[in-house]
Design a protein around this motif. Sequence first.
Motif, short mmCIF file in Angstrom:
data_model
loop_
_atom_site.label_atom_id
_atom_site.label_comp_id
_atom_site.label_asym_id
_atom_site.label_seq_id
_atom_site.Cartn_x
_atom_site.Cartn_y
_atom_site.Cartn_z
N ALA A 103 0.83 -1.21 0.00
CA ALA A 103 0.00 0.00 0.00
C ALA A 103 0.86 1.26 0.00
O ALA A 103 0.49 2.28 -0.61
N PHE A 104 2.01 1.21 0.67
CA PHE A 104 2.96 2.32 0.72
C PHE A 104 3.44 2.64 -0.70
O PHE A 104 3.42 3.80 -1.14
N VAL A 105 3.85 1.62 -1.43
CA VAL A 105 4.32 1.81 -2.80
C VAL A 105 3.18 2.29 -3.70
O VAL A 105 3.33 3.24 -4.48
N THR A 106 2.04 1.65 -3.57
CA THR A 106 0.89 1.98 -4.42
C THR A 106 0.47 3.43 -4.24
O THR A 106 0.17 4.14 -5.22
N SER A 107 0.45 3.90 -3.00
CA SER A 107 0.02 5.27 -2.74
C SER A 107 0.94 6.30 -3.40
O SER A 107 0.51 7.39 -3.77
N ASP A 108 2.22 5.94 -3.54
CA ASP A 108 3.18 6.87 -4.15
C ASP A 108 3.18 6.81 -5.68
O ASP A 108 3.55 7.80 -6.33
N LEU A 135 -0.84 -1.07 -9.96
CA LEU A 135 -0.26 0.02 -10.73
C LEU A 135 -0.75 -0.05 -12.18
O LEU A 135 -1.38 -1.02 -12.59
N SER A 136 -0.43 0.96 -12.96
CA SER A 136 -0.81 0.97 -14.37
C SER A 136 -0.26 -0.26 -15.08
O SER A 136 0.84 -0.73 -14.78
N SER A 137 -1.00 -0.76 -16.04
CA SER A 137 -0.59 -1.96 -16.77
C SER A 137 0.67 -1.73 -17.61
O SER A 137 1.28 -2.68 -18.10
N SER A 138 1.08 -0.47 -17.76
CA SER A 138 2.28 -0.16 -18.55
C SER A 138 3.57 -0.34 -17.76
O SER A 138 4.66 -0.27 -18.32
#
Length: 281
Positions: A103-108, A135-138
Amino acid sequence: MTNPTIKEAIDSITPQVIESGSYPEDIAFLLGERLNYSPTQLKLNQESELSESQYRQFKADVKKLIQGQSPQYILEYSYFYGRKLTVNSDVLIPRYETEELVAFVTSDYQRQSTGKLLDIGTGSGAISLVLSQELSSSWEISASDISQEALAIAKTNFKSHGCEIKTIKSDLFKAIEGRFDVIVSNPPYIKTTETAVMDETVLNNEPNIALFAGVDGLDFYREFAKYVDDYLNPTGAFYLEFGYEQKEALRALFGHYLPNYDITFKNDLAGHPRMMRGVKQ
């Protein structure tokens, strides 16, 4: 002779499970999973009689539980961030605390359309799998591990969840090529001197290589801090989980090796410092 009800089956075996040192709540967890019941459904149906096959499976599961096996290894799966993942004794059972690291990584980075991410010590692939979907599929996601057996489990999970993630057999950075925008890891961080106070189920089931990191528990972090700058893009960041008593030691360690990085520590939901982020200033 009729088979026992759900309640009777659980009550009859609970004393033996307690005596074995296993957790009695794991009985209901295992049975609920086998019956595809939520905890509430299990209680609502506690007077329902088990079928012959259900009771046979129950007895087989409880036997393994009494022998000290972890319930997730008995089931051969675990849950992480709402996903069902295959696990066995070659990989660490994903913990709820690690969901907070994700969640920490995702929020950033949830608003960043593209990037490259490396998950070091991927184990079951839990972190990289979830991030590839959150995260984005890219985003280009890679997952590494020193264990070929662990990578096999990770690949199974990636395939079952439809994730395109590159796997790399590597001892930390030794086989890693290129640079990344994000490097994330839930590494081994337990002191080898702490075995006496650890849960026997963890000691007897989970891979030592994923648990222990030297006398002070910092072996991974020393090697990581020495080399991580060579693998991060100029605006990249790293995210690490650590033991709740290691914050100050890590502050000193990363301050020594990476003085030009801004280091942020983050508490878990229980209020303990358990995560860190490093960004080049």
